[in-house]
Design an enzyme around this catalytic site. Structure first.
Site, PDB file in Angstrom:
ATOM      1  N   HIS A 262       0.853  -1.187   0.000  1.00 24.19           N
ATOM      2  CA  HIS A 262       0.000   0.000   0.000  1.00 24.19           C
ATOM      3  C   HIS A 262       0.888   1.235   0.000  1.00 24.19           C
ATOM      4  O   HIS A 262       1.941   1.231   0.635  1.00 24.19           O
ATOM      5  CB  HIS A 262      -0.895   0.000   1.250  1.00 24.19           C
ATOM      6  CG  HIS A 262      -2.073   0.897   1.116  1.00 24.19           C
ATOM      7  ND1 HIS A 262      -1.999   2.244   1.370  1.00 24.19           N
ATOM      8  CD2 HIS A 262      -3.345   0.642   0.736  1.00 24.19           C
ATOM      9  CE1 HIS A 262      -3.188   2.773   1.161  1.00 24.19           C
ATOM     10  NE2 HIS A 262      -4.021   1.836   0.767  1.00 24.19           N
ATOM     11  N   ASP A 316      -7.839  -5.362   0.115  1.00 23.73           N
ATOM     12  CA  ASP A 316      -8.329  -6.275  -0.912  1.00 23.73           C
ATOM     13  C   ASP A 316      -7.992  -7.734  -0.644  1.00 23.73           C
ATOM     14  O   ASP A 316      -8.492  -8.617  -1.339  1.00 23.73           O
ATOM     15  CB  ASP A 316      -7.757  -5.877  -2.290  1.00 23.73           C
ATOM     16  CG  ASP A 316      -8.396  -4.612  -2.813  1.00 23.73           C
ATOM     17  OD1 ASP A 316      -9.577  -4.393  -2.508  1.00 23.73           O
ATOM     18  OD2 ASP A 316      -7.715  -3.837  -3.502  1.00 23.73           O
TER      19      ASP A 316
END
Ligand code: ACO
Length: 390
Positions: A262, A316
């Site tokens: 991320h 996710d």
């Protein structure tokens, strides 16, 4: 004059707005909406209450929430012309493309661009939050050759979506878990799709164009599309024993492991932790999922190999396993992300309007100058920009 040293690829670390909507601490794994920790909202709030909080900046009173929920319920249906338009979409098309087109089509019916009118803002917010799930479910049924199911007024937001999708009333635990998933995905500071929404909003176009633009941005595999790819990856891995070699191969070929990493979080995404717990609740109630063991081993192996780089599961990674247990097809995972994120996009749209200046960044030009135009009949071989024959 802008210099190359000022250039930040991907705008990493460049502030593009002042915002009071959400906050992320990527080192400590903290996510807050309007100052409230995501864990509290996941445990105690609902998606619609959280949407109100994000968009209007405060938790609603009981009456305000009842009124908001009532308005959403009232606006869930979509016009038959939009349904007819969707019937013409190819059934092989990706549901994100169907959603982007349908969201943009709302602008044909409701666009007035009265952006200084709070009533118009509220109507647009309500319509988008109410109708996007109906459009996602309608496309799912129509691509199977069935008529879409009308929304049911006696069901709340999440239960109604699952009902429209599966043509049967969901188990209350499944509906609550789904609602928490929406809350977790509702907002996340200035990610790619939100930035896209803000850039589009800054031109003072209508909110349907803002959402359509954001949906298109969310669809990519480096952003919202990763949740679908995670499941494909778990399928490909196939067994716990294959996890190590699979990860080593991806690292050796410099490929990305989907659902990991991320731009902001350098620890495990707090939403991944909650989603993992939700998955475990579902497995306990509705039966185990063989992919969960593979996912756990994948998390362990990636932490071992890439943990020092701050590569841990993002939002996710576990969402696909939760949706799979809810019998949702994998190509609907990203549209479901969009159903949730509409609230965040609209909160940023509204915030952008209060202090708008059109986005117009700059570039560092790396091309040439004073080139000569060569008429096409003289271009009998490829010539590069320096005029050399290739
Ligand atoms: N797998 C393997 N290595 C990774 C991963 C990953 N998933 N993510 C980052 N890295 C490595 C990169 O190879 C790079 O290594 P290097 O410095 O040795 O070259 C380093 O970590 C930095 O990676 P960047 O790609 O520069 O990080 P960036 O902040 O640009 O990208 C992103 C963030 C796009 C999320 C990236 O981690 C990624 O592609 N992840 C996989 C796709 C994914 O899961 N996307 C969903 C993100 S959450 C969301 O959008 C809702």
């Amino acid at each position: 004059m802008t210099t190359v040293s000022e250039f930040k690829p991907g705008l990493e670390g460049v502030p593009v707005t002042l915002s009071s909507i959400s906050y992320v601490d990527g080192q400590k794994g903290i996510l807050e909406y309007r100052g409230i920790g995501i864990e509290q909202l996941a445990n105690q709030s609902t998606f619609l209450e959280t949407s109100y909080l994000l968009i209007w900046g405060k938790l609603p009173t009981k009456d305000e929430l009842v009124e908001f929920e009532h308005e959403i319920r009232y606006h869930r249906r979509i016009k038959y012309r939009i349904r007819d338009m969707m019937k013409c979409f190819p059934e092989t098309g990706h549901p994100m493309d169907a959603l982007q087109t349908s969201a943009a089509a709302l602008g044909l019916f409701y666009s007035r661009r009265a952006l200084d009118n709070p009533e118009y803002i509220r109507e647009a917010v309500v319509r988008l939050i109410a109708k996007i799930p109906t459009m996602v479910a309608a496309f799912q049924l129509m691509r199977k050759g069935n008529d879409p199911v009308q929304p049911r007024d006696d069901l709340d937001y999440s239960a109604n979506f699952l009902y429209m999708l599966n043509e049967r009333e969901p188990d209350p635990i499944a509906a609550r878990v789904f609602d928490i998933c929406l809350t977790l995905h509702a907002e996340h500071t200035i990610n790619a799709s939100t930035f896209s929404a803000m850039v589009t909003a800054s031109t003072l176009t209508d909110p349907y164009a803002v959402v359509a633009s954001a949906v298109g941005t969310l669809a990519g595999p480096l952003h919202g599309g990763a949740n679908e790819e995670v499941l494909t990856m778990l399928e490909e891995i196939g067994s716990v024993e294959n996890v190590g070699p699979y990860v080593d191969h991806l690292i050796a070929t410099k490929s990305k492991i989907m659902g990991f990493g991320h731009r902001v979080y350098k620890v495990k995404d707090p939403r991944a932790t909650i989603l993992q717990e939700l998955g475990e609740q579902l497995f306990e109630k509705f039966g185990h999922d063989e992919y969960y063991e593979i996912a756990l081993e994948l998390e362990r192996v990636v932490a071992d190999r890439l943990g020092q780089k701050g590569i841990y599961p993002n939002v996710d990674f576990y969402s696909g396993l939760v949706y799979r247990k809810l019998n949702i097809p994998s190509d609907l995972f990203t549209p479901i992300f969009a159903i949730a994120r509409v609230s965040g996009w609209l909160a940023h749209w509204k915030e952008q309007l209060t202090k708008n200046r059109i986005f117009r960044p700059t570039q560092i030009y790396t091309g040439s100058h004073n080139e000569t135009y060569i008429p096409i009949h003289e271009r009998n071989c490829a010539i590069n920009l320096e005029g050399e024959t290739l």
